[in-house]
Design an enzyme around this catalytic site. Structure first.
Site, PDB file in Angstrom:
ATOM      1  N   GLY A 204      37.405  72.463 -20.136  1.00  8.18           N
ATOM      2  CA  GLY A 204      37.344  72.557 -21.593  1.00  8.18           C
ATOM      3  C   GLY A 204      38.220  73.643 -22.184  1.00  8.18           C
ATOM      4  N   GLY A 206      38.722  76.820 -23.130  1.00  7.38           N
ATOM      5  CA  GLY A 206      38.077  78.107 -22.915  1.00  7.38           C
ATOM      6  C   GLY A 206      38.619  79.219 -23.780  1.00  7.38           C
ATOM      7  N   ARG A 207      39.805  79.011 -24.346  1.00  8.12           N
ATOM      8  CA  ARG A 207      40.371  80.029 -25.246  1.00  8.12           C
ATOM      9  C   ARG A 207      41.194  79.399 -26.361  1.00  8.12           C
ATOM     10  NH1 ARG A 207      45.272  82.862 -21.804  1.00  8.12           N
ATOM     11  NH2 ARG A 207      45.982  81.018 -20.678  1.00  8.12           N
ATOM     12  N   LYS A 227      45.568  79.166 -29.751  1.00  4.85           N
ATOM     13  CA  LYS A 227      45.347  79.480 -28.338  1.00  4.85           C
ATOM     14  C   LYS A 227      45.237  80.989 -28.169  1.00  4.85           C
ATOM     15  CE  LYS A 227      47.046  78.614 -23.666  1.00  4.85           C
ATOM     16  NZ  LYS A 227      48.066  77.924 -22.838  1.00  4.85           N
ATOM     17  N   ASP A 239      37.537  85.853 -21.149  1.00  9.33           N
ATOM     18  CA  ASP A 239      37.319  86.470 -22.460  1.00  9.33           C
ATOM     19  C   ASP A 239      37.850  85.629 -23.612  1.00  9.33           C
ATOM     20  OD1 ASP A 239      40.070  86.797 -22.258  1.00  9.33           O
ATOM     21  OD2 ASP A 239      39.966  88.948 -21.847  1.00  9.33           O
ATOM     22  N   GLY A 240      38.497  84.503 -23.322  1.00  8.27           N
ATOM     23  CA  GLY A 240      38.992  83.629 -24.376  1.00  8.27           C
ATOM     24  C   GLY A 240      40.235  84.130 -25.085  1.00  8.27           C
ATOM     25  N   ARG A 304      43.500  64.836 -22.969  1.00 13.69           N
ATOM     26  CA  ARG A 304      44.076  64.896 -21.640  1.00 13.69           C
ATOM     27  C   ARG A 304      43.372  63.885 -20.746  1.00 13.69           C
ATOM     28  NH1 ARG A 304      44.699  70.685 -21.559  1.00 13.69           N
ATOM     29  NH2 ARG A 304      44.701  71.404 -23.716  1.00 13.69           N
ATOM     30  N   ASP A 396      43.717  68.105 -15.981  1.00 14.34           N
ATOM     31  CA  ASP A 396      43.393  68.625 -17.306  1.00 14.34           C
ATOM     32  C   ASP A 396      44.633  69.090 -18.051  1.00 14.34           C
ATOM     33  OD1 ASP A 396      43.061  70.681 -15.136  1.00 14.34           O
ATOM     34  OD2 ASP A 396      43.043  72.024 -16.859  1.00 14.34           O
ATOM     35  N   ASP A 406      50.310  72.674 -21.977  1.00 16.02           N
ATOM     36  CA  ASP A 406      49.787  73.845 -21.273  1.00 16.02           C
ATOM     37  C   ASP A 406      50.856  74.545 -20.431  1.00 16.02           C
ATOM     38  OD1 ASP A 406      47.344  73.661 -22.417  1.00 16.02           O
ATOM     39  OD2 ASP A 406      46.375  72.667 -20.740  1.00 16.02           O
TER      40      ASP A 406
END
Length: 644
Positions: A204, A206-207, A227, A239-240, A304, A396, A406
């Site tokens: 998922g 995450g940040r 992002k 910590d995102g 994705r 992903d 990404d």
């Protein structure tokens, strides 16, 4: 599957004229034993293709229908559209009738939230998010006088944003997430994925926090995403946040890839947060504080392969979500598949007998799977053409729109090495190295079709046909690209295979070699001692034996060129339009990062301008086309550490 590409890219001494027959149902399994279902083990072979080890292919009856399905299913412009009035996204670049909107005037739609089930909770505690496609969250990153580092006017144009909005004093606050963007409905997407071939479960955003979807004046849908905007339920133990060095790389490469004509997510802007983030760059137990930053990414969709996999992995209770997500994607991004009829003649034989026919008009999900496979194949072929290595081709990180997505530890080839990987974590097995990308693309498509099969959206024949189409599409595109890169009248497997082997042996700079190749004249009377002069700058420190090998190759090359009847000037113009002079080399990124970390953003902006015109000569910018300096090879320069 693509052992022929791996072999021709390798510096091993294997024969480049050997051929191998492959079946997507059987021959793949010995190489990749990660298929979660057994359908690849049973049943007779319905189709196969014969592929030479350097990339030539002869297709089965299935492949004979390549052109018809490709034309019908093509959903987006791929490749370099120089000379037209449209960008690679199909957006009109002329100044006539241009709509210019303020941030408050953007046309938001939010179909993802409106049409798909969401998480009933809105907290950011790391947890499993079940039966949901997203969680509503807001950016939570802390900022202190954020600054705008760089921006893209062409991305702003995608959704009619007035470029003057970049000058707003509150712009950095808005795109750092500190101030809400009027009309946005932020959320984080739920997805899973295979990482390095192993199922990793829920991953998922995450940040990353998606602000929502904006419809432009052409009714095109564009998602905006921050992002590095803070924790979400998918952050796990992270910590995102994101640091400046990785954010610079993502911003610059997103725009550089677009200018190269390669489908990619885009980047609207890059801002610093004014805060520091602790990162252990070398994973050696010595973390240090680095400047924090946020990139605003833009894409028509951030769905994705893993967006579908996560729901299929959770069993029958969530299989309906796979169908819902597929319907959503087709409705908004592949709408032409909703209106297929028998008259479209999208039926293909995969063997003998009525039961071997794949009729794509009777199942939109099968047609969709084929199109996703073809878009992916086309993307990977374009990567191979410019020497780009993604570095982390987990499922992903695979876009259903065939976009490069990404940017973590990516890299362009400098010295040609088929086993090159920019990912230090990948060094032991080099699963994601340059030469393996075509194979990995197919492996990922297999995981995607397995997911659709588990949800009863496609059958085994349709799944295998999609994978067959990946193979045919990749080979067609790769051969066409390499033929154009060399300025040849037609594909020559022996000549190209020998070239790649020579380049690997002598570690020749991939980009500069092909750019200089256009300077060779199609004149068989050139004295032997002068044949290598146009390539002198890239054939460095080679001995007499290697000079003989290169001289022999150039002779053969000139012979091919002479037979084409194309003038040297015309061929050079054509070759220079597909062989870039400027690519985003790692050391260039590092130089910009070093300056930016000291508060000087000019080099980031200068690189952005240079990479916007990769095929042009750009007088005065020649230093950006030079070979990497010695310091660029020190450990840690833009490798895995750049993904944080």
């Amino acid at each position: 599957m693509f052992s022929q590409i791996t072999a021709s890219l390798s510096h091993a001494s294997s024969s480049l004229t050997a051929t191998t027959a492959f079946s997507l149902r059987s021959s793949l399994r010995p190489k990749f034993n990660f298929f979660p279902f057994n359908r690849y083990n049973s049943g007779k072979r319905h189709f196969s293709a014969v592929v030479s080890m350097d990339g030539s292919s002869s297709s089965s009856p299935v492949a004979a229908s390549v052109d018809s399905i490709s034309e019908y299913l093509k959903n987006q412009t791929l490749g370099n559209n120089k000379g037209t009035n449209y960008s690679h996204d199909g957006v009109n670049n002329t100044s006539e009738n241009r709509v210019r909107l303020k941030l408050e005037e953007l046309n938001w739609d939010h179909s993802f939230i409106r049409e798909l089930p969401g998480d009933p909770r809105t907290d950011i505690i790391p947890r499993e998010v079940l039966h949901s496609c997203y969680t509503k969250v807001s950016p939570s990153v802390q900022v202190d006088n954020p600054q705008l580092v760089a921006w893209s006017d062409s991305v702003a144009e995608l959704f009619n944003l007035d470029p003057e909005e970049f000058e707003r004093p509150d712009f950095p606050q808005i795109f750092s997430g500190a101030l809400p963007l009027v009309g946005a409905m932020p959320y984080a997407q739920c997805y899973g994925g295979h990482q390095f071939g192993m199922w990793a479960g829920q991953l998922g955003d995450g940040r990353a926090v998606t602000l929502g979807e904006v419809l432009n004046s052409r009714s095109q849908r564009w998602e905006l995403q921050l992002k590095g905007a803070g924790r979400t339920p998918y952050s796990r133990f992270a910590d995102g946040l994101a640091v400046l060095r990785s954010s610079i790389r993502e911003f610059l490469c997103s725009e550089a890839m677009h200018s190269l004509g390669i489908p990619t997510t885009r980047a609207l802007c890059l801002v610093t947060t004014g805060k520091y983030v602790s990162r252990d760059m070398f994973y050696d137990g010595n973390p240090k504080d680095e400047p924090g930053a946020i990139v605003c990414r833009v894409a028509q969709s951030f769905l994705r392969f893993g967006s579908y996999q996560i729901h299929a992995s959770r069993g029958k209770d969530d299989l309906g979500l796979v169908r819902s997500l597929a319907d959503y994607a087709i409705r908004h991004h592949f709408a032409h598949l909703e209106n297929m009829t028998k008259s479209d003649s999208l039926s293909f034989s995969t063997g003998e007998g009525d039961d071997s026919v794949v009729d794509l008009t009777s199942n939109k999900y099968a047609a969709w799977a084929v199109e996703v496979a073809e878009l992916t194949a086309s993307l990977v072929a374009k990567w191979q053409g410019v020497g780009f290595t993604h570095g982390v081709l987990n499922t992903d990180n695979m876009s259903i729109l065939g976009l490069t997505i990404d940017y973590g530890p990516f890299g362009f080839l400098d010295a040609f090495d088929p086993s090159y990987t920019p990912n230090t974590t990948d060094l032991p097995g080099r699963r994601y190295c340059f030469a393996n990308q075509p194979d990995i693309g197919l492996w990922n498509i297999a995981q995607f079709t397995t997911t659709l099969s588990a949800a009863n959206l496609i059958n085994n024949k349709e799944a295998n046909y999609a994978m067959e189409r990946y193979g045919t599409k990749f080979m067609d595109e790769y051969q066409a690209i390499m033929t154009k890169k060399l300025g040849l009248p037609k594909y020559n497997k022996q000549l190209i295979g020998e070239l790649l082997k020579n380049m690997a042996v002598d570690k020749v700079d991939y980009t500069n070699f092909f750019r200089l190749l256009s300077n060779i004249k199609a004149d068989p009377t050139i004295p032997e001692g002068e044949l290598l002069i146009p390539l002198k700058a890239v054939l460095l420190d080679i001995g007499n034996e290697r000079k003989d090998a290169w001289t022999s190759w150039v002779k053969s090359y000139i012979q091919e060129l002479s037979a084409s009847g194309v003038s040297d000037e015309e061929r050079k113009m054509s070759m220079d339009s597909i062989n870039p002079k400027y690519i985003l080399r790692n050391y260039l990124c590092q130089s910009a990062i070093d300056a930016a970390e000291q508060g000087d953003f000019e080099e980031v902006r200068r690189l952005l301008k240079v990479m916007a015109r990769p095929y042009d000569e750009q007088p005065g910018m020649e230093k950006y086309a030079r070979l990497p300096p010695a310091w660029a090879y020190r450990p840690g320069v833009c490798m895995l550490s750049c993904s944080s």
